[in-house]
Design a protein around this motif. Structure first.
Motif, PDB file in Angstrom:
ATOM      1  N   TYR A 133      55.009 111.335 -99.626  1.00  0.00           N
ATOM      2  CA  TYR A 133      53.545 111.337 -99.589  1.00  0.00           C
ATOM      3  C   TYR A 133      52.998 112.707-100.008  1.00  0.00           C
ATOM      4  O   TYR A 133      52.104 112.798-100.852  1.00  0.00           O
ATOM      5  CB  TYR A 133      53.034 110.967 -98.195  1.00  0.00           C
ATOM      6  CG  TYR A 133      51.562 111.213 -98.040  1.00  0.00           C
ATOM      7  CD1 TYR A 133      50.630 110.254 -98.430  1.00  0.00           C
ATOM      8  CD2 TYR A 133      51.091 112.426 -97.536  1.00  0.00           C
ATOM      9  CE1 TYR A 133      49.270 110.492 -98.314  1.00  0.00           C
ATOM     10  CE2 TYR A 133      49.734 112.670 -97.425  1.00  0.00           C
ATOM     11  CZ  TYR A 133      48.837 111.710 -97.812  1.00  0.00           C
ATOM     12  OH  TYR A 133      47.490 111.953 -97.719  1.00  0.00           O
ATOM     13  N   ARG A 180      44.979 108.712-103.470  1.00  0.00           N
ATOM     14  CA  ARG A 180      44.894 107.309-103.899  1.00  0.00           C
ATOM     15  C   ARG A 180      46.220 106.810-104.464  1.00  0.00           C
ATOM     16  O   ARG A 180      46.509 105.619-104.414  1.00  0.00           O
ATOM     17  CB  ARG A 180      43.788 107.136-104.930  1.00  0.00           C
ATOM     18  CG  ARG A 180      42.409 107.390-104.344  1.00  0.00           C
ATOM     19  CD  ARG A 180      41.369 107.240-105.386  1.00  0.00           C
ATOM     20  NE  ARG A 180      41.098 105.804-105.519  1.00  0.00           N
ATOM     21  CZ  ARG A 180      40.175 105.303-106.300  1.00  0.00           C
ATOM     22  NH1 ARG A 180      39.454 106.101-107.053  1.00  0.00           N
ATOM     23  NH2 ARG A 180      39.988 104.013-106.363  1.00  0.00           N
ATOM     24  N   ALA A 239      53.595 104.130 -98.632  1.00  0.00           N
ATOM     25  CA  ALA A 239      53.683 102.858 -97.900  1.00  0.00           C
ATOM     26  C   ALA A 239      54.788 101.978 -98.485  1.00  0.00           C
ATOM     27  O   ALA A 239      55.537 101.328 -97.739  1.00  0.00           O
ATOM     28  CB  ALA A 239      52.343 102.132 -97.942  1.00  0.00           C
ATOM     29  N   GLY A 240      54.897 101.953 -99.805  1.00  0.00           N
ATOM     30  CA  GLY A 240      55.968 101.181-100.444  1.00  0.00           C
ATOM     31  C   GLY A 240      57.345 101.720-100.102  1.00  0.00           C
ATOM     32  O   GLY A 240      58.275 100.941 -99.835  1.00  0.00           O
ATOM     33  N   ALA A 264      49.249 107.395-101.065  1.00  0.00           N
ATOM     34  CA  ALA A 264      49.262 106.457 -99.930  1.00  0.00           C
ATOM     35  C   ALA A 264      50.014 105.160-100.247  1.00  0.00           C
ATOM     36  O   ALA A 264      50.901 104.766 -99.480  1.00  0.00           O
ATOM     37  CB  ALA A 264      47.838 106.182 -99.458  1.00  0.00           C
ATOM     38  N   PRO A 265      49.707 104.479-101.365  1.00  0.00           N
ATOM     39  CA  PRO A 265      50.459 103.241-101.623  1.00  0.00           C
ATOM     40  C   PRO A 265      51.936 103.487-101.952  1.00  0.00           C
ATOM     41  O   PRO A 265      52.791 102.678-101.588  1.00  0.00           O
ATOM     42  CB  PRO A 265      49.735 102.591-102.797  1.00  0.00           C
ATOM     43  CG  PRO A 265      48.850 103.630-103.375  1.00  0.00           C
ATOM     44  CD  PRO A 265      48.595 104.646-102.308  1.00  0.00           C
ATOM     45  N   ILE A 266      52.228 104.596-102.617  1.00  0.00           N
ATOM     46  CA  ILE A 266      53.639 104.886-102.906  1.00  0.00           C
ATOM     47  C   ILE A 266      54.392 105.159-101.608  1.00  0.00           C
ATOM     48  O   ILE A 266      55.488 104.634-101.392  1.00  0.00           O
ATOM     49  CB  ILE A 266      53.771 106.053-103.906  1.00  0.00           C
ATOM     50  CG1 ILE A 266      53.352 105.575-105.299  1.00  0.00           C
ATOM     51  CG2 ILE A 266      55.199 106.605-103.927  1.00  0.00           C
ATOM     52  CD1 ILE A 266      53.352 106.646-106.366  1.00  0.00           C
TER      53      ILE A 266
END
Length: 161
Positions: free
Chosen positions: A115, A125, A132-133, A128-130
């Protein structure tokens, strides 16, 4: 049974301990490298530009890596403290629990480090999704897949590998 041969309780405990210690050697190396990387970040010029949120994530990640290192190394100390005291069953159980906890903190540290790096390189932006993945990937392969296999093993008592 090891290799299809019956083993005594003492032999099983010895085998379990040796297998666990071998697994810990792999995990210890990874957590130590990550911890060292995290320790150096605070002394870089770019660290001063991080906002409060990233600093909080950094400290949480550093703490998680520290706790992971402590738990993954703890079985060595435990073994030294109980050596030749006929406490191998307790040692194996305690080392198993320490390793499980250490791996949990290691997941948190890896996700936090990913992160931070992605946030600095791109943005929140993207980070966060990386992150979370990555977290989902670890949970899937470190916990879900083995737990499913355990459940399948309970229902399938055959000797197939």
């Amino acid at each position: 049974m090891a290799d299809g041969k019956p083993e005594s309780e003492a032999e099983r405990l010895t085998r379990n301990l040796h297998e666990l210690l071998q697994e810990l050697r792999v995990a210890q190396t990874g957590v130590q490298l990550l911890f060292a990387f995290l320790l150096t970040l605070a002394f870089t010029n770019r660290f001063a530009t991080l906002g409060l949120a990233d600093r909080v994530v950094y400290v949480a990640t550093l703490v998680a890596a520290s706790l992971a290192a402590g738990l993954l190394i703890a079985p060595v100390s435990y073994h030294r403290m109980v050596f030749r005291r006929h406490l191998r069953p307790r040692l194996v159980l305690a080392a198993h629990r320490m390793a499980a906890g250490g791996l949990g903190f290691l997941v948190a540290a890896v996700v936090g480090a990913v992160y931070l790096v992605v946030d600095v390189v791109f943005s929140l932006r993207v980070a966060a999704p990386i992150a979370a993945g990555i977290a989902a990937w670890f949970v899937l392969f470190w916990y879900v897949v083995p737990l499913v296999a355990r459940g399948e093993r309970r229902t399938d008592r055959s000797d197939r590998p």
